[in-house]
Design a protein around this motif. Structure first.
Motif, PDB file in Angstrom:
ATOM      1  N   ILE A 154       0.085  12.422   3.138  1.00 30.13           N
ATOM      2  CA  ILE A 154      -1.161  12.066   3.812  1.00 30.13           C
ATOM      3  C   ILE A 154      -2.328  12.902   3.297  1.00 30.13           C
ATOM      4  N   ALA A 155      -2.118  14.201   3.106  1.00 32.34           N
ATOM      5  CA  ALA A 155      -3.190  15.053   2.584  1.00 32.34           C
ATOM      6  C   ALA A 155      -3.617  14.581   1.200  1.00 32.34           C
ATOM      7  N   ARG A 156      -2.650  14.225   0.366  1.00 27.66           N
ATOM      8  CA  ARG A 156      -2.953  13.744  -0.982  1.00 27.66           C
ATOM      9  C   ARG A 156      -3.726  12.429  -0.943  1.00 27.66           C
ATOM     10  N   MET A 157      -3.290  11.513  -0.089  1.00 31.52           N
ATOM     11  CA  MET A 157      -3.963  10.218   0.013  1.00 31.52           C
ATOM     12  C   MET A 157      -5.408  10.378   0.455  1.00 31.52           C
ATOM     13  N   VAL A 158      -5.633  11.204   1.481  1.00 28.22           N
ATOM     14  CA  VAL A 158      -6.990  11.370   2.005  1.00 28.22           C
ATOM     15  C   VAL A 158      -7.884  12.044   0.970  1.00 28.22           C
ATOM     16  N   ALA A 159      -7.386  13.096   0.329  1.00 27.15           N
ATOM     17  CA  ALA A 159      -8.193  13.807  -0.677  1.00 27.15           C
ATOM     18  C   ALA A 159      -8.524  12.893  -1.861  1.00 27.15           C
ATOM     19  N   GLU A 160      -7.526  12.154  -2.331  1.00 24.26           N
ATOM     20  CA  GLU A 160      -7.759  11.275  -3.471  1.00 24.26           C
ATOM     21  C   GLU A 160      -8.672  10.106  -3.087  1.00 24.26           C
ATOM     22  N   ALA A 161      -8.538   9.617  -1.853  1.00 26.63           N
ATOM     23  CA  ALA A 161      -9.406   8.528  -1.392  1.00 26.63           C
ATOM     24  C   ALA A 161     -10.860   8.990  -1.342  1.00 26.63           C
ATOM     25  N   GLU A 162     -11.087  10.184  -0.818  1.00 21.95           N
ATOM     26  CA  GLU A 162     -12.446  10.721  -0.771  1.00 21.95           C
ATOM     27  C   GLU A 162     -12.998  10.887  -2.178  1.00 21.95           C
ATOM     28  N   GLY A 163     -12.141  11.315  -3.115  1.00 25.70           N
ATOM     29  CA  GLY A 163     -12.575  11.451  -4.495  1.00 25.70           C
ATOM     30  C   GLY A 163     -12.937  10.111  -5.122  1.00 25.70           C
ATOM     31  N   LEU A 164     -12.122   9.100  -4.863  1.00 22.27           N
ATOM     32  CA  LEU A 164     -12.408   7.766  -5.396  1.00 22.27           C
ATOM     33  C   LEU A 164     -13.731   7.229  -4.875  1.00 22.27           C
ATOM     34  N   ILE A 165     -13.950   7.435  -3.578  1.00 19.11           N
ATOM     35  CA  ILE A 165     -15.180   6.914  -2.965  1.00 19.11           C
ATOM     36  C   ILE A 165     -16.408   7.682  -3.447  1.00 19.11           C
ATOM     37  N   ASN A 166     -16.325   8.999  -3.449  1.00 20.27           N
ATOM     38  CA  ASN A 166     -17.487   9.834  -3.768  1.00 20.27           C
ATOM     39  C   ASN A 166     -17.776   9.938  -5.259  1.00 20.27           C
ATOM     40  N   ASP A 167     -16.738   9.829  -6.072  1.00 27.00           N
ATOM     41  CA  ASP A 167     -16.920  10.040  -7.498  1.00 27.00           C
ATOM     42  C   ASP A 167     -16.824   8.739  -8.293  1.00 27.00           C
ATOM     43  N   ARG A 168     -15.625   8.199  -8.374  1.00 26.83           N
ATOM     44  CA  ARG A 168     -15.445   7.026  -9.255  1.00 26.83           C
ATOM     45  C   ARG A 168     -16.304   5.855  -8.831  1.00 26.83           C
ATOM     46  N   LEU A 169     -16.224   5.445  -7.542  1.00 26.62           N
ATOM     47  CA  LEU A 169     -16.974   4.275  -7.100  1.00 26.62           C
ATOM     48  C   LEU A 169     -18.477   4.541  -7.095  1.00 26.62           C
ATOM     49  N   ALA A 170     -18.873   5.724  -6.698  1.00 22.54           N
ATOM     50  CA  ALA A 170     -20.292   6.066  -6.681  1.00 22.54           C
ATOM     51  C   ALA A 170     -20.890   6.028  -8.082  1.00 22.54           C
ATOM     52  N   SER A 171     -20.061   6.314  -9.089  1.00 21.75           N
ATOM     53  CA  SER A 171     -20.563   6.328 -10.474  1.00 21.75           C
ATOM     54  C   SER A 171     -20.927   4.936 -10.974  1.00 21.75           C
ATOM     55  N   PHE A 172     -20.438   3.910 -10.283  1.00 20.26           N
ATOM     56  CA  PHE A 172     -20.745   2.548 -10.699  1.00 20.26           C
ATOM     57  C   PHE A 172     -22.113   2.081 -10.204  1.00 20.26           C
ATOM     58  N   VAL A 173     -22.694   2.804  -9.249  1.00 18.92           N
ATOM     59  CA  VAL A 173     -23.958   2.397  -8.639  1.00 18.92           C
ATOM     60  C   VAL A 173     -25.103   3.068  -9.392  1.00 18.92           C
ATOM     61  N   ARG A 174     -26.018   2.286  -9.862  1.00 19.41           N
ATOM     62  CA  ARG A 174     -27.167   2.819 -10.612  1.00 19.41           C
ATOM     63  C   ARG A 174     -28.470   2.558  -9.861  1.00 19.41           C
ATOM     64  N   ILE A 195       0.842  -1.193   0.000  1.00 19.22           N
ATOM     65  CA  ILE A 195       0.000   0.000   0.000  1.00 19.22           C
ATOM     66  C   ILE A 195       0.878   1.245   0.000  1.00 19.22           C
ATOM     67  N   ALA A 196       0.602   2.160  -0.941  1.00 19.85           N
ATOM     68  CA  ALA A 196       1.438   3.353  -1.051  1.00 19.85           C
ATOM     69  C   ALA A 196       0.677   4.593  -1.472  1.00 19.85           C
ATOM     70  N   ASP A 197      -0.628   4.438  -1.729  1.00 19.78           N
ATOM     71  CA  ASP A 197      -1.377   5.591  -2.222  1.00 19.78           C
ATOM     72  C   ASP A 197      -2.855   5.459  -1.880  1.00 19.78           C
ATOM     73  N   ALA A 198      -3.669   6.401  -2.393  1.00 16.72           N
ATOM     74  CA  ALA A 198      -5.103   6.423  -2.093  1.00 16.72           C
ATOM     75  C   ALA A 198      -5.813   5.179  -2.596  1.00 16.72           C
ATOM     76  N   ARG A 199      -5.367   4.653  -3.727  1.00 15.41           N
ATOM     77  CA  ARG A 199      -6.000   3.452  -4.262  1.00 15.41           C
ATOM     78  C   ARG A 199      -5.874   2.290  -3.291  1.00 15.41           C
ATOM     79  N   GLY A 200      -4.690   2.143  -2.678  1.00 20.99           N
ATOM     80  CA  GLY A 200      -4.490   1.092  -1.698  1.00 20.99           C
ATOM     81  C   GLY A 200      -5.332   1.318  -0.454  1.00 20.99           C
ATOM     82  N   LEU A 201      -5.451   2.576  -0.042  1.00 19.69           N
ATOM     83  CA  LEU A 201      -6.259   2.908   1.130  1.00 19.69           C
ATOM     84  C   LEU A 201      -7.726   2.557   0.894  1.00 19.69           C
ATOM     85  N   VAL A 202      -8.271   2.988  -0.244  1.00 23.42           N
ATOM     86  CA  VAL A 202      -9.677   2.708  -0.547  1.00 23.42           C
ATOM     87  C   VAL A 202      -9.906   1.205  -0.702  1.00 23.42           C
ATOM     88  N   ALA A 203      -8.982   0.527  -1.366  1.00 19.13           N
ATOM     89  CA  ALA A 203      -9.116  -0.916  -1.544  1.00 19.13           C
ATOM     90  C   ALA A 203      -9.121  -1.627  -0.197  1.00 19.13           C
TER      91      ALA A 203
END
Length: 323
Positions: free
Chosen positions: A303-323, A179-187
């Protein structure tokens, strides 16, 4: 803001941990992680004596007023350190969080518990995590096969190990390894963890107290740039690929035993890598996460980058998969 059982129970802002690393877990790095909202750990045995540990804890407090902890790794040794005295130094210094690793921490748990200290224990298997839960630790860090250092002998990667642990345990789980970035954190959060632990990524930060040549080498390395040593001795360790680690593997494949590699793997040689920047002076721990690292940020930036990108992944990319 990412809130999890881990952040609530351990009193930290973000679910991101800098685990104990020999020669690396010092005041400058630990305080930088704490000031950025993560949880950093001083490595107790990096300090030559319990009194030195007391001074390092005091030095960290001069640099941060945020929570931080101390790592105590207990390993078999011909001449073991005075573990009980290190534990006393931790308690008397008022530290509130301890990371244990290596051998069973049960003999020391009553001392930590009586002092109100929360204990996070590092494990490499679900069975060991369950044992840690039974004896009363407050959380576990579960290390997948991708991790630097000792991944155990089961060779189970995080994609399987994290959800297996989450299914079996009631206490908070920190995912470690690869784990080294937001993707690893969200996963990791999706797999059931309550936070992540990063070693190699924090090794490659501005505040990390190692030679810049080491950090530049991590950036240059890929996910394939590690060696597994001590495989034939049932004490597997993942280290950076270099002249020395390759030689150790060759000696093992030829039937060599520990005495044949003792000088090559001496801790003093590995320390020279970190202090002098001689990348082939000895072995040094690094995980497969090297392949995900392409810069040397401050801990605050990371840490700021990881948290911001993780929130973006959760709120935007992953949320876009739910219909």
């Amino acid at each position: 803001m990412l809130r999890t059982r881990f952040t609530e129970r351990f009193g930290v802002e973000h679910p991101i941990v800098q685990g104990g690393m020999m020669w690396v877990g010092r005041a400058e790095l630990v305080a930088a992680v704490a000031n950025a909202g993560g949880l950093g750990f001083i490595t107790a045995l990096t300090q030559p004596t319990p009194d030195d540990l007391r001074r390092e804890i005091a030095r960290t407090r001069e640099l941060t007023d945020k929570p931080f902890g101390v790592n105590v790794t207990i390993l078999p040794s011909i001449n073991p350190p005075p573990y009980q005295e290190y534990v006393r130094a931790i308690i008397e210094s008022g530290v509130q969080i301890v990371e244990t690793a290596g051998s069973n921490p049960e003999p020391f748990l009553p001392y930590y518990k009586d002092a109100g200290i929360k204990v996070l224990h590092k494990c490499t298997s679900v069975r060991h995590a369950l044992k840690a839960e039974r004896i009363g630790v407050d959380g576990v860090s579960i290390d997948g096969f991708e991790c630097a250092g000792h991944p155990g002998e089961d060779d189970v990667p995080g994609l399987v190990l994290i959800p297996a642990a989450a299914k079996a345990l009631e206490i908070p789980i920190i995912a470690s390894g690869g784990i080294a970035d937001a993707r690893g954190l969200v996963a990791a959060l999706a797999l059931g963890a309550d936070g992540v632990n990063m070693g190699t990524r924090f090794l490659c930060t501005r505040e990390s107290p190692v030679h810049n040549a080491v950090k530049e080498q991590i950036v240059a390395h890929s996910e394939r740039s590690t060696q597994l040593i001590f495989r034939t001795m049932n004490n597997t360790a993942r280290v950076a690929d270099n002249e020395i680690s390759r030689k150790v593997v060759e000696i093992e494949k030829a039937g060599g035993v520990f005495e044949d590699v003792r000088d090559l793997v001496a801790g003093a040689r590995g320390r020279r890598v970190f202090e002098d920047g001689d990348l082939d002076a000895g072995i040094w721990s690094a995980g497969q996460a090297q392949g995900l690292i392409d810069d040397i940020p401050t801990c605050e930036e990371l840490i700021a980058r990881m948290v911001a990108e993780a929130e973006g992944l959760i709120n935007d990319r992953l949320a876009s998969f739910v219909r």
